[in-house]
Design a protein around this motif. Structure first.
Motif, PDB file in Angstrom:
ATOM      1  N   GLY A  21     -17.145 -26.974  -4.716  1.00 21.49           N
ATOM      2  CA  GLY A  21     -15.741 -27.360  -4.680  1.00 21.49           C
ATOM      3  C   GLY A  21     -15.521 -28.696  -3.993  1.00 21.49           C
ATOM      4  O   GLY A  21     -16.463 -29.352  -3.518  1.00 21.49           O
ATOM      5  N   GLU A  22     -14.263 -29.089  -3.943  1.00 24.34           N
ATOM      6  CA  GLU A  22     -13.921 -30.384  -3.366  1.00 24.34           C
ATOM      7  C   GLU A  22     -14.291 -30.466  -1.885  1.00 24.34           C
ATOM      8  O   GLU A  22     -14.629 -31.534  -1.391  1.00 24.34           O
ATOM      9  CB  GLU A  22     -12.427 -30.647  -3.542  1.00 24.34           C
ATOM     10  N   GLU A  23     -14.213 -29.335  -1.186  1.00 23.10           N
ATOM     11  CA  GLU A  23     -14.532 -29.363   0.250  1.00 23.10           C
ATOM     12  C   GLU A  23     -16.008 -29.684   0.482  1.00 23.10           C
ATOM     13  O   GLU A  23     -16.361 -30.288   1.486  1.00 23.10           O
ATOM     14  CB  GLU A  23     -14.187 -28.012   0.883  1.00 23.10           C
ATOM     15  N   GLU A  24     -16.872 -29.256  -0.446  1.00 25.52           N
ATOM     16  CA  GLU A  24     -18.301 -29.474  -0.270  1.00 25.52           C
ATOM     17  C   GLU A  24     -18.758 -30.816  -0.841  1.00 25.52           C
ATOM     18  O   GLU A  24     -19.907 -31.188  -0.677  1.00 25.52           O
ATOM     19  CB  GLU A  24     -19.082 -28.345  -0.962  1.00 25.52           C
ATOM     20  N   GLN A  25     -17.879 -31.530  -1.537  1.00 24.56           N
ATOM     21  CA  GLN A  25     -18.291 -32.806  -2.127  1.00 24.56           C
ATOM     22  C   GLN A  25     -18.687 -33.829  -1.076  1.00 24.56           C
ATOM     23  O   GLN A  25     -19.615 -34.610  -1.281  1.00 24.56           O
ATOM     24  CB  GLN A  25     -17.160 -33.359  -2.995  1.00 24.56           C
ATOM     25  N   LEU A  26     -17.987 -33.812   0.085  1.00 21.66           N
ATOM     26  CA  LEU A  26     -18.336 -34.750   1.152  1.00 21.66           C
ATOM     27  C   LEU A  26     -19.725 -34.464   1.680  1.00 21.66           C
ATOM     28  O   LEU A  26     -20.520 -35.394   1.920  1.00 21.66           O
ATOM     29  CB  LEU A  26     -17.303 -34.670   2.284  1.00 21.66           C
ATOM     30  N   VAL A  27     -20.053 -33.174   1.846  1.00 19.88           N
ATOM     31  CA  VAL A  27     -21.400 -32.820   2.311  1.00 19.88           C
ATOM     32  C   VAL A  27     -22.438 -33.252   1.284  1.00 19.88           C
ATOM     33  O   VAL A  27     -23.520 -33.744   1.636  1.00 19.88           O
ATOM     34  CB  VAL A  27     -21.484 -31.297   2.584  1.00 19.88           C
ATOM     35  N   GLN A  28     -22.136 -33.074  -0.008  1.00 23.73           N
ATOM     36  CA  GLN A  28     -23.060 -33.526  -1.037  1.00 23.73           C
ATOM     37  C   GLN A  28     -23.284 -35.037  -0.969  1.00 23.73           C
ATOM     38  O   GLN A  28     -24.415 -35.518  -1.109  1.00 23.73           O
ATOM     39  CB  GLN A  28     -22.516 -33.137  -2.418  1.00 23.73           C
ATOM     40  N   GLY A  29     -22.186 -35.788  -0.756  1.00 14.52           N
ATOM     41  CA  GLY A  29     -22.339 -37.236  -0.640  1.00 14.52           C
ATOM     42  C   GLY A  29     -23.194 -37.643   0.543  1.00 14.52           C
ATOM     43  O   GLY A  29     -24.032 -38.554   0.441  1.00 14.52           O
ATOM     44  N   LEU A  30     -23.018 -36.950   1.660  1.00 19.31           N
ATOM     45  CA  LEU A  30     -23.827 -37.275   2.848  1.00 19.31           C
ATOM     46  C   LEU A  30     -25.281 -36.887   2.644  1.00 19.31           C
ATOM     47  O   LEU A  30     -26.189 -37.587   3.113  1.00 19.31           O
ATOM     48  CB  LEU A  30     -23.249 -36.555   4.076  1.00 19.31           C
TER      49      LEU A  30
ATOM     50  N   ILE B 212     -18.474 -40.360  -0.603  1.00 16.73           N
ATOM     51  CA  ILE B 212     -18.211 -40.670   0.809  1.00 16.73           C
ATOM     52  C   ILE B 212     -17.107 -41.714   0.920  1.00 16.73           C
ATOM     53  O   ILE B 212     -16.082 -41.506   1.588  1.00 16.73           O
ATOM     54  CB  ILE B 212     -19.499 -41.184   1.483  1.00 16.73           C
ATOM     55  N   SER B 213     -17.288 -42.848   0.273  1.00 16.24           N
ATOM     56  CA  SER B 213     -16.322 -43.941   0.412  1.00 16.24           C
ATOM     57  C   SER B 213     -15.005 -43.646  -0.290  1.00 16.24           C
ATOM     58  O   SER B 213     -13.996 -44.308  -0.004  1.00 16.24           O
ATOM     59  CB  SER B 213     -16.921 -45.239  -0.133  1.00 16.24           C
ATOM     60  N   LYS B 214     -15.003 -42.664  -1.204  1.00 13.21           N
ATOM     61  CA  LYS B 214     -13.765 -42.314  -1.891  1.00 13.21           C
ATOM     62  C   LYS B 214     -12.949 -41.272  -1.140  1.00 13.21           C
ATOM     63  O   LYS B 214     -11.827 -40.970  -1.557  1.00 13.21           O
ATOM     64  CB  LYS B 214     -14.085 -41.797  -3.301  1.00 13.21           C
ATOM     65  N   HIS B 215     -13.489 -40.752  -0.071  1.00 15.87           N
ATOM     66  CA  HIS B 215     -12.770 -39.704   0.676  1.00 15.87           C
ATOM     67  C   HIS B 215     -11.540 -40.319   1.359  1.00 15.87           C
ATOM     68  O   HIS B 215     -11.562 -41.451   1.831  1.00 15.87           O
ATOM     69  CB  HIS B 215     -13.695 -39.073   1.719  1.00 15.87           C
ATOM     70  N   GLU B 216     -10.452 -39.557   1.420  1.00 13.85           N
ATOM     71  CA  GLU B 216      -9.189 -40.077   1.958  1.00 13.85           C
ATOM     72  C   GLU B 216      -9.286 -40.412   3.445  1.00 13.85           C
ATOM     73  O   GLU B 216      -8.574 -41.294   3.941  1.00 13.85           O
ATOM     74  CB  GLU B 216      -8.074 -39.059   1.731  1.00 13.85           C
TER      75      GLU B 216
ATOM     76  N   ILE C  67     -18.164 -27.029   7.916  1.00 10.94           N
ATOM     77  CA  ILE C  67     -18.261 -28.366   7.318  1.00 10.94           C
ATOM     78  C   ILE C  67     -18.261 -29.442   8.394  1.00 10.94           C
ATOM     79  O   ILE C  67     -19.037 -30.406   8.326  1.00 10.94           O
ATOM     80  CB  ILE C  67     -17.097 -28.578   6.321  1.00 10.94           C
ATOM     81  N   GLN C  68     -17.404 -29.293   9.413  1.00  8.93           N
ATOM     82  CA  GLN C  68     -17.333 -30.312  10.465  1.00  8.93           C
ATOM     83  C   GLN C  68     -18.667 -30.449  11.182  1.00  8.93           C
ATOM     84  O   GLN C  68     -19.112 -31.562  11.494  1.00  8.93           O
ATOM     85  CB  GLN C  68     -16.225 -29.952  11.450  1.00  8.93           C
ATOM     86  N   THR C  69     -19.331 -29.310  11.419  1.00 11.34           N
ATOM     87  CA  THR C  69     -20.641 -29.347  12.078  1.00 11.34           C
ATOM     88  C   THR C  69     -21.668 -30.034  11.189  1.00 11.34           C
ATOM     89  O   THR C  69     -22.438 -30.893  11.645  1.00 11.34           O
ATOM     90  CB  THR C  69     -21.102 -27.921  12.416  1.00 11.34           C
ATOM     91  N   ARG C  70     -21.699 -29.683   9.897  1.00 16.91           N
ATOM     92  CA  ARG C  70     -22.680 -30.272   8.994  1.00 16.91           C
ATOM     93  C   ARG C  70     -22.435 -31.777   8.799  1.00 16.91           C
ATOM     94  O   ARG C  70     -23.387 -32.561   8.750  1.00 16.91           O
ATOM     95  CB  ARG C  70     -22.632 -29.546   7.642  1.00 16.91           C
ATOM     96  N   VAL C  71     -21.156 -32.166   8.724  1.00 12.53           N
ATOM     97  CA  VAL C  71     -20.861 -33.596   8.593  1.00 12.53           C
ATOM     98  C   VAL C  71     -21.363 -34.351   9.819  1.00 12.53           C
ATOM     99  O   VAL C  71     -21.970 -35.428   9.710  1.00 12.53           O
ATOM    100  CB  VAL C  71     -19.354 -33.806   8.379  1.00 12.53           C
TER     101      VAL C  71
END
Length: 962
Positions: free
Chosen positions: A531-540, A584-588, A488-492
């Protein structure tokens, strides 16, 4: 004291009954004893009991101790005991309450006793006045007591000191105390006093605190000093942090220059003690306080320039490249250098020129990037290097171009002997370490930040993936890694790089969409329910797809804006797309990254967002949402409006260029006129100088003429001078003749006298020889009568002789006076000699001088004639200059006519522009009727309209520009 009684009643174990009675008796002695020795002994006893029985002594004795401070100030010993006792009651030292209750209430005794003490503000004022006493046994306990009060209830005590007359100034005197114990505790007192109080910080700073603290640091050995240096640095941080006034005062006082010697740490073998590491760490933090990104930009910029000019930045770079520096010092040094160069072009250029002491020398940037992509380096060090690289590229288009150029094929070193910054970033981007991937992606994104040129240049980068396969572009390789499902860190990191790359760059969007696999991959990622971990990647992914729509120039028919929006509506749904974009903007971690530019994370797992990327998300989230909901007709109308606005902009730009060219021509003509005016002024100045010189020569000629007339009259002045002194030549001759005559008379008289004497002698001898002869009485009588007559005649001659002698003496005296007058006159007239020959010689000299003056007068006349001719020539030159000026005036009149024509032409252009504006306004109204909001283009139009309003409001400026 009800709450203290409650505390006392709640104690599970208290002092013995006899000890309580003892404390009570001691308090009575302090209150009632009339002898000073008795009161002193009682206070001393209370001091000895105050640590063990703190609560009882505080309850019973505090009021009496304060009374002692008020009434017994003349005795320093009892004052010292009272202050020590109050300190033991109020202070919360670690040794306290060993034998007393450890309940929650008793632990808060210090603040409760402090509240009792400061309830009467006069007590704090009394304590401040006691600090003026020089006696060690009074001043030192007073300092400790006031420090303890500030630690317990700082804001309340600060306010009391602030309103106390000369309260802060009295405390500043502690820094000048010759006793180090008091001076050092005074520093601790000022630390507590200045904490979180801007008003007191300003007063302390303007009481010359910076000068005194820097002197103490220097005296104690700077970074090699002890705990005193640490305390002084903490106090300096209190004074400067978040206090713009003190920061400006520190800079203007040239105190930044005094910080440079702090960082001369010597060679690597000098040793790094724990205290030295702490001191240097605080010194670096103090530098960062002055150049913090949260400070006003102007203040930060001025401090950055001062640090470069005094050599502080150079010294920090020396530590950066030195060997044997502890890791935490090296990390803090990198962070400090980062903020010193951030946004300052001069400092950034210097940092780019710094080389590491290696063989061959390598740029410092390359050495730092090697540490950033090395997974064996400490995490905080890698974060510091990333921050340094970001600060180097912040508002530095030159540095961005240099970094991107190291990736281009024409600049890559074919021999492979040296490693460039671009190669290191690519290596980190495709490394197996996810942290290296993220850092390299963010670093490369900063090389593209707000720089459309480098975004286009980066499209040229080609990568060789494996032997035998054709090279692929960097953009394609990034999307390939995304599709492989890495960490995930690499993809972000890669998605943040792609979003930064494609934003505001339609060419990059076209290249991205040209790969037919990219859009299906993005829509597939967004449409899945992960899942929740992939939601950030989806937002990006949603953000990247939205950028591909918003900045799409419709150059690819298969991926035009409308088709992409239809694809989103069909595969994802507009509401679902917007919801995923909001992840994205809702991420902690998003809000945490948006607060400060420095990437400061507790662990690698928290390294998700970059500060600059959060700004991009905030900017694009709204416009992408609006772009998704627009219809095709609205897009077409928007495109038409954009084309119309572009045409209008082209027309305005054309006329602006024309006006700019006319301004340049007009400026050139003005410069020519100014040059000719200067030449004219120079010629007029030369003429004025020549006229003044001619007048000077005339004045000199008139002066010489007057002197010549005086010399002509000088010859006739000799006789007048002689008459004025009563010495005419005829008188002198007559006097001389009289003197000669008198001399002859005298000689005659003397000869007669001699003859008479001889007759008398003969008579005497004849009388003596005729004694034996007898003569007659008549003969002897006749002889006696003759002798008597002769004697009488002799007496008469003698009297005449004497009178003549007196007269001769008088004449000789008069002669002597006349001679002296003659000599004086001869000297005044510069005549050598007393005779007429000398006078004749003088006359000859005067005639010679007269002829010389006549000759000089003739020469002056010739010179005046030459000057008159020169003046005539200068007048001719002046006439010529006047004619040139007249010609220039004629040309100027022609130019003014041309300006009038240009003004008319400009008015016609303005009428044309007004028609264009009317058309645009009608188009805008149509758009508004259709429900389409107009934003960026409208802002540009409003800016142009304001320019036109300014020009219409000041027609004089238009005329000057033309």
């Amino acid at each position: 004291m009800n709450f203290l009684r409650g505390v006392m009643g709640g104690q599970s174990a208290g002092p013995q009954h006899t000890e309580a009675e003892t404390i009570q008796k001691l308090c009575d002695r302090v209150a009632s004893s009339t002898l000073l020795d008795d009161r002193r002994n009682a206070v001393r006893a209370l001091k000895s009991l105050s640590k063990k029985y703190r609560l009882v002594v505080g309850i019973q004795a505090m009021e009496h101790l304060i009374h002692v401070l008020q009434t017994d100030r003349s005795d320093s010993e009892i004052i010292g005991y009272a202050l020590d006792t109050l300190y033991n009651i109020i202070s919360n030292d670690e040794e306290e309450e060993v034998e007393e209750n450890s309940t929650r209430q008793s632990e808060d005794l210090g603040s409760q006793f402090t509240e009792i003490f400061i309830k009467q503000q006069e007590n704090v004022t009394l304590l401040l006045s006691l600090l003026e006493e020089f006696d060690f046994h009074v001043r030192w306990p007073g300092v400790k007591l006031l420090t303890s009060l500030l630690k317990q209830l700082g804001p309340q005590v600060q306010q009391i000191i602030l309103v106390s007359p000369m309260g802060v100034s009295r405390l500043m005197d502690l820094l000048a105390d010759s006793r180090e114990v008091i001076r050092n505790d005074g520093v601790l007192l000022l630390q507590a006093l200045t904490r979180s109080n801007g008003a007191i910080q300003k007063i302390v700073a303007f009481e010359n605190a910076f000068e005194r603290l820097l002197d103490i640091i220097t005296e104690e050995g700077s970074s090699d000093g002890g705990i005193v240096v640490e305390d002084c640095l903490l106090l300096l941080q209190n004074l400067l942090k978040n206090n713009n006034s003190n920061q400006n005062f520190f800079k203007e006082g040239s105190y930044i220059q005094r910080m440079k010697p702090w960082f001369e740490v010597g060679d690597e073998n000098s040793g790094w003690s724990a205290q030295k590491v702490t001191n240097l760490h605080l010194m670096l933090q103090l530098v960062r306080v002055l150049v913090s990104p949260t400070n006003p930009p102007g203040a930060t910029s001025s401090c950055q320039k001062a640090m470069f000019q005094c050599g502080l930045l150079q010294q920090l770079c020396t530590i950066l490249m030195a060997t044997g520096v502890p890791a935490d010092i090296l990390t803090e040094t990198i962070n400090t250098v980062s903020e010193v160069i951030r946004g300052c072009q001069v400092n950034q250029d210097y940092f780019a020129s710094v080389n590491a002491p290696s063989n061959p020398p390598r740029p410092a940037i390359v050495v730092l990037l090697m540490s950033m992509v090395n997974e064996r380096q400490p995490f905080v060090l890698r974060c510091a290097v990333l921050y340094c690289f970001q600060c180097f590229l912040y508002k530095n288009q030159k540095g961005q171009g240099e970094i991107v150029s190291t990736l281009l094929p024409s600049t890559i070193d074919a021999t492979g002997n040296s490693v460039s910054a671009g190669q290191l970033l690519c290596g980190g981007l495709f490394s197996t370490d996810s942290l290296s991937n993220w850092c390299a992606a963010v670093a490369l994104a900063h090389a593209l930040q707000e720089n459309a040129t480098q975004k286009e240049q980066l499209l040229r980068v080609q990568l060789a993936t494996s032997i035998g396969n054709p090279p692929v572009s960097l953009l394609q390789q990034c999307t390939n890694i995304l599709s492989q499902g890495s960490k995930i860190q690499t993809r972000v990191g890669l998605l943040m790089l792609l979003c930064t790359w494609l934003s505001n760059c339609p060419i990059a969007v076209t290249h991205f969409l040209h790969n037919s696999a990219n859009v299906p991959f993005l829509t597939g990622q967004i449409a899945e329910n992960l899942g929740e971990e992939e939601q950030l990647v989806q937002g990006l992914c949603a953000l990247l797809l939205g950028i591909s729509i918003y900045f799409n120039d419709n150059s690819l028919e298969s991926y035009m804006k409308e088709k992409l929006k239809q694809l989103i509506e069909k595969r994802i749904g507009k509401e679902n797309f917007i919801e995923k974009l909001g992840f994205i903007s809702k991420h902690e971690l998003y809000s945490r990254a948006s607060q400060k530019p420095q990437p400061n994370f507790p662990s690698p797992e928290y390294m998700i967002f970059d500060h600059e990327f959060t700004k991009l998300v905030k900017e694009l989230e709204g416009v992408i949402t609006k772009a998704i909901y627009k219809s095709s007709e609205e897009d077409k109308k928007e495109e038409e409006v954009k084309k119309t606005l572009e045409q209008h902009d082209n027309i305005v730009t054309h006329y602006k260029n024309m006006i700019r060219e006319q301004d340049l021509q007009l400026e050139e003509l003005r410069q020519q006129v100014s040059t000719l005016k200067c030449q004219n002024e120079q010629l007029q100045t030369a003429v004025t100088q020549q006229v003044s010189q001619i007048q000077q020569h005339k004045d000199q000629y008139n002066l010489l003429k007057i002197q010549l007339g005086k010399d002509n009259q000088h010859q006739g002045s000799y006789s007048e001078g002689a008459q004025m002194n009563g010495i005419q030549p005829e008188e002198i001759s007559r006097l001389r003749e009289e003197i000669e005559e008198l001399k002859r008379n005298r000689e005659l008289l003397q000869s007669q006298l001699t003859e008479k004497d001889s007759v008398i002698e003969n008579l005497k001898s004849s009388q003596t020889s005729g004694t034996n002869e007898q003569s007659s009485a008549i003969a002897s009588a006749r002889d006696f009568e003759e002798v008597a007559e002769l004697k009488q005649e002799l007496a008469t001659l003698k009297s005449q002789l004497n009178s003549q002698s007196v007269e001769i003496t008088k004449l000789q005296t008069e002669k002597q006076e006349l001679l002296q007058k003659t000599e004086a006159f001869a000297k005044s007239a510069e005549v050598q000699g007393e005779s007429e020959t000398v006078i004749a010689t003088k006359t000859t000299d005067v005639e010679g001088r007269l002829s010389a003056l006549l000759q000089e007068t003739k020469e002056l006349k010739n010179e005046i004639k030459a000057l008159s001719e020169e003046r005539t020539a200068i007048k001719e030159q002046l006439d010529s200059s006047n004619s040139t000026i007249a010609i220039l005036q004629t040309e100027k009149d022609k130019l003014e006519l041309e300006i009038t024509d240009s003004k008319k032409e400009q008015d016609d252009l303005l009428v044309l522009l007004a028609d264009q504006d009317q058309k645009i306004l009608s188009l805008k109204n149509k758009l508004k009727d259709l429900g389409h909001p107009v934003e960026e283009e409208d802002e540009l139009e409003s800016g142009d309209q304001e320019d036109e309003d300014d020009e219409s409001e000041d027609p004089g400026k238009d005329l000057d520009r033309i």
